[in-house]
Design a protein around this motif. Structure first.
Motif, PDB file in Angstrom:
ATOM      1  N   GLN A 191      -2.954  -1.369  -4.756  1.00 47.94           N
ATOM      2  CA  GLN A 191      -4.243  -1.485  -4.091  1.00 47.94           C
ATOM      3  C   GLN A 191      -4.924  -2.783  -4.494  1.00 47.94           C
ATOM      4  OE1 GLN A 191      -6.503   1.904  -5.277  1.00 47.94           O
ATOM      5  NE2 GLN A 191      -5.127   3.368  -4.326  1.00 47.94           N
ATOM      6  N   GLN A 192      -5.601  -3.383  -3.524  1.00 51.90           N
ATOM      7  CA  GLN A 192      -6.370  -4.589  -3.806  1.00 51.90           C
ATOM      8  C   GLN A 192      -7.737  -4.161  -4.350  1.00 51.90           C
ATOM      9  OE1 GLN A 192      -6.819  -7.132  -0.445  1.00 51.90           O
ATOM     10  NE2 GLN A 192      -8.131  -8.562  -1.504  1.00 51.90           N
TER      11      GLN A 192
ATOM     12  N   ALA B 156       0.837  -1.205   0.000  1.00 53.63           N
ATOM     13  CA  ALA B 156       0.000   0.000   0.000  1.00 53.63           C
ATOM     14  C   ALA B 156       0.870   1.253   0.000  1.00 53.63           C
ATOM     15  CB  ALA B 156      -0.933  -0.011   1.203  1.00 53.63           C
TER      16      ALA B 156
END
Length: 107
Positions: free
Chosen positions: A78-79, A73
């Motif tokens: 980003q997921q 992050a």
């Protein structure tokens, strides 16, 4: 003729200097990038060492996963999406080396 020869020699010397400077800068940037990645990985390695000492490995490795996610992050990764969501090339930015049919049913 001698003047043109000197001009060409000067241009060649300038180009050689430029090429050497660019090579030095590339090496410096590479070394800096490696150092930054290692700096970010060291806390993760410390977390893994602490996780190995615990009997409850599931909780320990959740901590490791959180540490990795925090470092990613910090790098801007980003997921997105959810588990079980069908693969969608435009959304997931499919690499040009694989075809859509290879991933049709995968997640």
């Amino acid at each position: 003729m001698a003047e043109r020869t000197q001009d060409l020699q000067r241009v060649k010397a300038e180009y050689d200097n430029f090429r050497r400077r660019v090579q030095r800068e590339r090496l410096a940037i590479h070394a800096s990038a490696v150092a930054e990645v290692l700096r970010m990985l060291l806390p993760i390695l410390d977390t893994i060492d602490r996780a190995r000492a615990h009997e409850d490995t599931a909780a320990a490795f959740d901590t490791v996963a959180r540490s990795i996610e925090d470092q990613l992050a910090a790098l801007g990764v980003q997921q997105f999406g959810t588990e079980g969501e069908p693969f969608d090339p435009p959304t997931h930015q499919q690499s040009p080396s694989s075809s859509v049919s290879e991933h049709a049913g995968s997640t």
